[in-house]
Scaffold this motif. Structure first.
Motif, PDB file in Angstrom:
ATOM      1  N   GLN A 582       0.826  -1.205   0.000  1.00 22.29           N
ATOM      2  CA  GLN A 582       0.000   0.000   0.000  1.00 22.29           C
ATOM      3  C   GLN A 582       0.862   1.258   0.000  1.00 22.29           C
ATOM      4  O   GLN A 582       0.557   2.231  -0.702  1.00 22.29           O
ATOM      5  N   ALA A 583       1.934   1.243   0.791  1.00 18.52           N
ATOM      6  CA  ALA A 583       2.812   2.414   0.841  1.00 18.52           C
ATOM      7  C   ALA A 583       3.487   2.656  -0.504  1.00 18.52           C
ATOM      8  O   ALA A 583       3.607   3.798  -0.956  1.00 18.52           O
ATOM      9  N   GLU A 584       3.919   1.575  -1.162  1.00 19.33           N
ATOM     10  CA  GLU A 584       4.560   1.735  -2.463  1.00 19.33           C
ATOM     11  C   GLU A 584       3.578   2.276  -3.492  1.00 19.33           C
ATOM     12  O   GLU A 584       3.928   3.141  -4.302  1.00 19.33           O
ATOM     13  N   ARG A 585       2.343   1.773  -3.471  1.00 20.89           N
ATOM     14  CA  ARG A 585       1.348   2.268  -4.410  1.00 20.89           C
ATOM     15  C   ARG A 585       1.039   3.735  -4.155  1.00 20.89           C
ATOM     16  O   ARG A 585       0.944   4.546  -5.083  1.00 20.89           O
ATOM     17  N   ASN A 586       0.900   4.120  -2.872  1.00 21.56           N
ATOM     18  CA  ASN A 586       0.637   5.525  -2.546  1.00 21.56           C
ATOM     19  C   ASN A 586       1.786   6.421  -3.007  1.00 21.56           C
ATOM     20  O   ASN A 586       1.568   7.503  -3.562  1.00 21.56           O
ATOM     21  N   ALA A 587       3.014   5.960  -2.765  1.00 18.31           N
ATOM     22  CA  ALA A 587       4.171   6.767  -3.168  1.00 18.31           C
ATOM     23  C   ALA A 587       4.206   6.949  -4.680  1.00 18.31           C
ATOM     24  O   ALA A 587       4.504   8.040  -5.182  1.00 18.31           O
ATOM     25  N   ARG A 588       3.873   5.902  -5.408  1.00 22.04           N
ATOM     26  CA  ARG A 588       3.883   5.989  -6.864  1.00 22.04           C
ATOM     27  C   ARG A 588       2.798   6.928  -7.370  1.00 22.04           C
ATOM     28  O   ARG A 588       3.021   7.742  -8.268  1.00 22.04           O
ATOM     29  N   GLU A 589       1.613   6.837  -6.793  1.00 19.31           N
ATOM     30  CA  GLU A 589       0.517   7.698  -7.228  1.00 19.31           C
ATOM     31  C   GLU A 589       0.764   9.155  -6.860  1.00 19.31           C
ATOM     32  O   GLU A 589       0.482  10.069  -7.648  1.00 19.31           O
ATOM     33  N   ILE A 590       1.318   9.395  -5.669  1.00 18.00           N
ATOM     34  CA  ILE A 590       1.601  10.769  -5.262  1.00 18.00           C
ATOM     35  C   ILE A 590       2.715  11.356  -6.120  1.00 18.00           C
ATOM     36  O   ILE A 590       2.672  12.539  -6.492  1.00 18.00           O
ATOM     37  N   ALA A 591       3.726  10.553  -6.453  1.00 15.18           N
ATOM     38  CA  ALA A 591       4.791  11.037  -7.342  1.00 15.18           C
ATOM     39  C   ALA A 591       4.219  11.427  -8.702  1.00 15.18           C
ATOM     40  O   ALA A 591       4.633  12.427  -9.303  1.00 15.18           O
ATOM     41  N   ALA A 592       3.271  10.642  -9.206  1.00 13.11           N
ATOM     42  CA  ALA A 592       2.634  10.985 -10.487  1.00 13.11           C
ATOM     43  C   ALA A 592       1.852  12.293 -10.373  1.00 13.11           C
ATOM     44  O   ALA A 592       1.877  13.127 -11.293  1.00 13.11           O
ATOM     45  N   LEU A 593       1.154  12.488  -9.247  1.00 13.10           N
ATOM     46  CA  LEU A 593       0.422  13.738  -9.048  1.00 13.10           C
ATOM     47  C   LEU A 593       1.377  14.925  -8.949  1.00 13.10           C
ATOM     48  O   LEU A 593       1.081  16.008  -9.468  1.00 13.10           O
ATOM     49  N   ARG A 594       2.517  14.727  -8.287  1.00  9.65           N
ATOM     50  CA  ARG A 594       3.474  15.823  -8.172  1.00  9.65           C
ATOM     51  C   ARG A 594       4.047  16.188  -9.534  1.00  9.65           C
ATOM     52  O   ARG A 594       4.174  17.360  -9.867  1.00  9.65           O
ATOM     53  N   ARG A 595       4.376  15.173 -10.316  1.00 11.59           N
ATOM     54  CA  ARG A 595       4.912  15.456 -11.647  1.00 11.59           C
ATOM     55  C   ARG A 595       3.866  16.189 -12.486  1.00 11.59           C
ATOM     56  O   ARG A 595       4.190  17.134 -13.215  1.00 11.59           O
ATOM     57  N   GLN A 596       2.627  15.757 -12.394  1.00  5.25           N
ATOM     58  CA  GLN A 596       1.566  16.423 -13.146  1.00  5.25           C
ATOM     59  C   GLN A 596       1.413  17.867 -12.692  1.00  5.25           C
ATOM     60  O   GLN A 596       1.233  18.777 -13.519  1.00  5.25           O
ATOM     61  N   ALA A 597       1.502  18.097 -11.380  1.00  2.00           N
ATOM     62  CA  ALA A 597       1.390  19.466 -10.868  1.00  2.00           C
ATOM     63  C   ALA A 597       2.560  20.326 -11.326  1.00  2.00           C
ATOM     64  O   ALA A 597       2.381  21.484 -11.738  1.00  2.00           O
ATOM     65  N   CYS A 598       3.775  19.783 -11.288  1.00  2.00           N
ATOM     66  CA  CYS A 598       4.946  20.552 -11.714  1.00  2.00           C
ATOM     67  C   CYS A 598       4.869  20.890 -13.198  1.00  2.00           C
ATOM     68  O   CYS A 598       5.187  22.010 -13.612  1.00  2.00           O
ATOM     69  N   LEU A 599       4.448  19.927 -14.007  1.00  2.75           N
ATOM     70  CA  LEU A 599       4.323  20.196 -15.441  1.00  2.75           C
ATOM     71  C   LEU A 599       3.248  21.242 -15.719  1.00  2.75           C
ATOM     72  O   LEU A 599       3.402  22.090 -16.602  1.00  2.75           O
ATOM     73  N   ALA A 600       2.149  21.180 -14.963  1.00  2.00           N
ATOM     74  CA  ALA A 600       1.082  22.165 -15.161  1.00  2.00           C
ATOM     75  C   ALA A 600       1.554  23.568 -14.782  1.00  2.00           C
ATOM     76  O   ALA A 600       1.240  24.545 -15.471  1.00  2.00           O
ATOM     77  N   VAL A 601       2.307  23.683 -13.695  1.00  2.00           N
ATOM     78  CA  VAL A 601       2.827  24.993 -13.285  1.00  2.00           C
ATOM     79  C   VAL A 601       3.848  25.498 -14.299  1.00  2.00           C
ATOM     80  O   VAL A 601       3.872  26.688 -14.634  1.00  2.00           O
ATOM     81  N   ASP A 602       4.699  24.596 -14.793  1.00  2.00           N
ATOM     82  CA  ASP A 602       5.662  24.995 -15.820  1.00  2.00           C
ATOM     83  C   ASP A 602       4.957  25.440 -17.099  1.00  2.00           C
ATOM     84  O   ASP A 602       5.380  26.399 -17.766  1.00  2.00           O
ATOM     85  N   ALA A 603       3.881  24.751 -17.458  1.00  2.00           N
ATOM     86  CA  ALA A 603       3.110  25.157 -18.636  1.00  2.00           C
ATOM     87  C   ALA A 603       2.489  26.533 -18.434  1.00  2.00           C
ATOM     88  O   ALA A 603       2.455  27.357 -19.355  1.00  2.00           O
ATOM     89  N   LEU A 604       1.996  26.792 -17.226  1.00  2.00           N
ATOM     90  CA  LEU A 604       1.440  28.118 -16.932  1.00  2.00           C
ATOM     91  C   LEU A 604       2.526  29.184 -17.032  1.00  2.00           C
ATOM     92  O   LEU A 604       2.290  30.276 -17.588  1.00  2.00           O
ATOM     93  N   GLU A 605       3.714  28.890 -16.534  1.00  2.00           N
ATOM     94  CA  GLU A 605       4.818  29.850 -16.641  1.00  2.00           C
ATOM     95  C   GLU A 605       5.179  30.112 -18.097  1.00  2.00           C
ATOM     96  O   GLU A 605       5.466  31.246 -18.490  1.00  2.00           O
ATOM     97  N   SER A 606       5.153  29.057 -18.928  1.00  2.00           N
ATOM     98  CA  SER A 606       5.446  29.234 -20.349  1.00  2.00           C
ATOM     99  C   SER A 606       4.399  30.109 -21.023  1.00  2.00           C
ATOM    100  O   SER A 606       4.732  30.976 -21.845  1.00  2.00           O
ATOM    101  N   VAL A 607       3.129  29.906 -20.676  1.00  2.00           N
ATOM    102  CA  VAL A 607       2.068  30.731 -21.257  1.00  2.00           C
ATOM    103  C   VAL A 607       2.217  32.187 -20.825  1.00  2.00           C
ATOM    104  O   VAL A 607       2.029  33.118 -21.619  1.00  2.00           O
ATOM    105  N   ILE A 608       2.573  32.410 -19.571  1.00  2.00           N
ATOM    106  CA  ILE A 608       2.756  33.779 -19.077  1.00  2.00           C
ATOM    107  C   ILE A 608       3.902  34.470 -19.822  1.00  2.00           C
ATOM    108  O   ILE A 608       3.782  35.627 -20.252  1.00  2.00           O
ATOM    109  N   SER A 609       5.027  33.764 -19.995  1.00  2.00           N
ATOM    110  CA  SER A 609       6.157  34.346 -20.726  1.00  2.00           C
ATOM    111  C   SER A 609       5.785  34.660 -22.165  1.00  2.00           C
ATOM    112  O   SER A 609       6.160  35.705 -22.706  1.00  2.00           O
ATOM    113  N   ALA A 610       5.028  33.746 -22.783  1.00  2.00           N
ATOM    114  CA  ALA A 610       4.604  33.981 -24.170  1.00  2.00           C
ATOM    115  C   ALA A 610       3.638  35.152 -24.259  1.00  2.00           C
ATOM    116  O   ALA A 610       3.677  35.939 -25.206  1.00  2.00           O
ATOM    117  N   THR A 611       2.767  35.296 -23.277  1.00  2.00           N
ATOM    118  CA  THR A 611       1.813  36.408 -23.269  1.00  2.00           C
ATOM    119  C   THR A 611       2.540  37.746 -23.194  1.00  2.00           C
ATOM    120  O   THR A 611       2.134  38.729 -23.818  1.00  2.00           O
TER     121      THR A 611
END
Length: 732
Positions: A582-611
């Motif tokens: 259970q701990a390994e599955r939670n760690a894997r799912e949370i890592a995926a959520l963190r990566r998704q969050a970081c990519l989304a924030v980076d995408a927002l930063e890219s849009v802001i720079s382009a704007t």
């Protein structure tokens, strides 16, 4: 003086250590492949061999050395044949007025559509379309010339494909170790940036982007490796996501201090932080050097390298605690040292399941490759056309630009006019802001490259020696892609100018360079005008959706980390009752959520720079979005150290954080009318028991709670700030 010392240290590190991350060996191989036809052209007085040299360079440019040999042969030969057919058709159509211009637009449209399948297929499609546009701008036409240009292009492509497979090759282990070394170099650079400016908000932004790109490259190399991988490389891949989380926490922790820099306590704290981070960067560089030098790198050697840093961090923490500062400062310093110690010991533990996970990743990658036939590529292209997607509009824009460029190049038979078409094809991008950015970088690189090529042509009068000078330039072009776009264009321009000079050895070198620069400026003007007028793609319309997506991803990640699990409902099946699974599955799912969050924030930063590039005046919405982006990034960094932190938290801490997850999630999802009440509740909760309310005498008793209480305080502060700025971005 400090800046010069820091810059000198960074330059020395790049020359002594960072040069090993560049693909010099493969670049030298590509340089030899590109220089050989040029040398033959000079020795045999056969200018068309320079066209083969260009074809060979383009083939090397789009060769994926990490794939299987059969795939490389198919892709290389297919590119050579398609490029040769494009060149021949363009020259043959030149005899009919207007036909070459129309076909140039059609080839550009088809080549740009392929970009929806990824960067490498898009590059191949763009190069084939560029071959058509360049040949359509040549002042030659007729079936005989068409046949010769097509055959010489195919010969160059076949030559490069054969040499890429026949000359020295590199094992999967060598590629994995090179990718892991590049990751460690980026990791050390990131920590070094934090050590240089621990109180700066933007000091490590570029290194953070390079770190993420290096992680993706390392993951792809290890996943694609068919056999066994060195334990040290597997260890770093297994720990990479957790290391990213800890580094995000350290960066956020450094940016959370707001005390006066002239205070003695603050100066001592910053000196301590700088010393600890510098030692950590040195330890990571030592691990990278061991990985490069060792015949069989082992994870135990990594642990040995990081152990002295862990001891140094512990001594620094004890000496800092002896100063007995305020409870708030002690909590903050304790949290910082805890994160550094966890980062140092991350790669020391053995991972018996790493082989299993690596095999599973390789199997998944193989299945993914097998499930992507040509039929899927065709369906993706058709879907883009039917839905008028981003790449369909980009293809139409590039087609218009290509037709205009070829028309201008053929008008009055402009000297070196094909350079105008070449520049236009490469600077037109899917959005207007990207076109402006690439154009500015290409102009600077083109001017510098033209000066360098002209100086070489003036200094070297022998055609054969001038052809041999293409070797270092082609090698630098292929190697500079991993450094920066400007350096890549500098070598690329010098390389192409010398090849063109050997192909058409008429006129002075300076005249040729000036002609190249003028045609490049004209090509940039055509590309920017087409991007601005022909179905322009504006980034400012993406600001709201990008901000909403980043807010959603960060909210999901923050709630998952505070709860300690990625989903509210736990699976109660017998297979999932084991705590470790259970701990390994939670760690894997949370890592995926963190990566998704970081990519989304980076995408927002890219849009802001382009704007900002699109607007000549100040954009208040973009300014508020920038604040939102920084706050969301800080939230990710604040909670990321909680991943796998069960040993540092007791039951009461976990309960408080779980309750906080509910409140923060409700606030981030709230409507405009609900935000005021929820903010008041969070402010009240934050003021009832803050870090400052715990006396210094109780520090030993509450040491385990300081870590959680500091994060709790920062999360509340970040959530309140996000809720204040969200209406100005989403509701504008």
């Amino acid at each position: 003086m400090i800046f010069s010392m820091a810059g000198r240290a960074a330059l020395l590190r790049s020359l002594s250590h960072g040069r090993h991350r560049l693909p010099f060996s493969e670049s030298v191989r590509g340089g030899l492949i590109c220089a050989a036809p040029a040398v033959l052209a000079a020795a045999w007085h056969a200018p068309l061999l320079c066209w083969s040299a260009i074809a060979a360079f383009w083939t090397c440019l789009c060769d994926d050395s990490g794939t299987r040999p059969r795939e490389r042969i198919v892709q290389g030969l297919l590119f050579a044949v398609l490029g040769g057919l494009a060149a021949g058709c363009a020259i043959a159509a030149g005899a009919v007025p207007g036909l070459a211009i129309v076909l140039a637009g059609a080839s550009a449209w088809l080549g740009a559509l392929v970009r929806c399948r990824g960067a490498l297929p898009g590059l191949r499609g763009l190069l084939v379309a560029t071959a058509f546009a360049v040949c359509a701008a040549f002042p030659v036409h007729g079936l005989q010339d068409a046949r010769e240009y097509a055959l010489y292009f195919i010969a160059g492509g076949v030559w490069a494909t054969a040499c890429n497979l026949a000359l020295w090759q590199y094992s999967a282990d060598t590629r994995v170790r090179a990718a892991t070394f590049a990751w460690l170099y980026a990791l050390g650079s990131y920590v070094g940036k934090l050590a240089q400016a621990p109180d700066s908000r933007h000091g490590a932004a570029a290194s953070r982007a390079q770190l993420r790109a290096s992680l993706d490259t390392m993951s792809a190399a290890i996943t694609a490796a068919p056999g066994a991988v060195a334990p040290a490389c597997r260890r770093w891949l297994a720990d990479a996501e957790q290391a990213m989380a800890l580094l995000a926490g350290i960066e956020s922790l450094l940016h959370s201090r707001r005390r006066a820099p002239q205070a003695e306590a603050e100066a001592a704290t910053l000196d301590l932080i700088r010393a600890v981070l510098e030692r950590l960067a040195e330890a990571i560089d030592a691990c990278a050097a061991d990985l490069r030098r060792a015949a069989k790198p082992d994870a135990a050697l990594t642990a040995e390298r990081l152990r002295p840093f862990a001891e140094h961090a512990e001594l620094a923490r004890e000496s800092a605690d002896a100063e007995a500062p305020s409870s708030d400062a002690r909590a903050w310093r304790e949290t910082f040292m805890t994160l550094c110690a966890r980062l140092a010991t991350l790669a020391a533990d053995a991972d018996p399941d790493s082989d299993t996970r690596a095999a599973a990743r390789a199997a998944d990658a193989a299945a993914s490759r097998a499930s992507q036939p040509w039929r899927n590529a065709l369906h993706a292209v058709v879907a883009q056309v039917r839905t008028h997607g981003v790449f369909a509009r980009y293809a139409a824009r590039l087609a218009v630009a290509a037709m205009i460029a070829v028309t201008l190049a053929r008008w009055r038979s402009a000297e070196q006019g094909y350079w105008l078409a070449l520049t236009t094809m490469f600077i037109v991008q899917p959005t207007f802001s990207q076109t402006v950015r690439v154009s500015s970088l290409r102009i600077g690189g083109t001017m510098l490259g033209a000066v360098l090529a002209s100086a070489l042509a003036l200094a070297i009068h022998s055609p054969i020696l001038l052809a041999l000078a293409i070797l270092p330039l082609a090698t630098g072009t292929l190697a500079a892609r991993a450094v920066s776009y400007v350096s890549y264009i500098l070598f690329l321009t010098s390389h192409f100018v010398l090849v063109a000079h050997l192909g058409t050895p008429v006129g002075e070198p300076w005249d040729l360079a000036v002609s190249r620069v003028l045609n490049s400026l004209a090509g940039v003007a055509v590309g920017v005008a087409a991007s601005f007028l022909a179905w322009p793609e504006w980034e400012q319309h993406k600001l709201g959706p990008a901000a909403a997506h980043a807010l959603k991803c960060v909210s999901e990640y923050v709630q998952a980390v505070l709860r300690g699990r990625a989903s509210e409902s736990a699976d109660n099946t017998p297979q999932e009752q084991h705590a470790e699974q259970q701990a390994e599955r939670n760690a894997r799912e949370i890592a995926a959520l963190r990566r998704q969050a970081c990519l989304a924030v980076d995408a927002l930063e890219s849009v802001i720079s382009a704007t900002r590039l699109e607007s000549l005046s100040s954009n208040h919405r973009a300014a508020h979005a920038s604040v939102l982006m920084l706050r969301l990034r800080k939230l990710v960094g604040v909670v990321s150290p909680l991943e796998g932190a069960d040993a540092a938290l007791d039951h009461a801490d976990r309960a408080r954080l779980a309750a906080l997850a509910q409140s923060v999630g409700a606030l981030l999802r709230a409507t405009r009318e609900q935000r005021a009440g929820l903010r008041a509740q969070l402010q009240a909760a934050d003021s009832t028991e803050s870090i400052e309310s715990i006396a210094s005498a109780d520090y030993a008793t509450h040491a385990r709670s300081f870590f959680a209480r500091h994060i709790e305080h920062e999360v509340i502060d970040g959530a309140l700030a996000v809720s204040m700025v969200v209406p100005d971005v989403l509701d504008a």
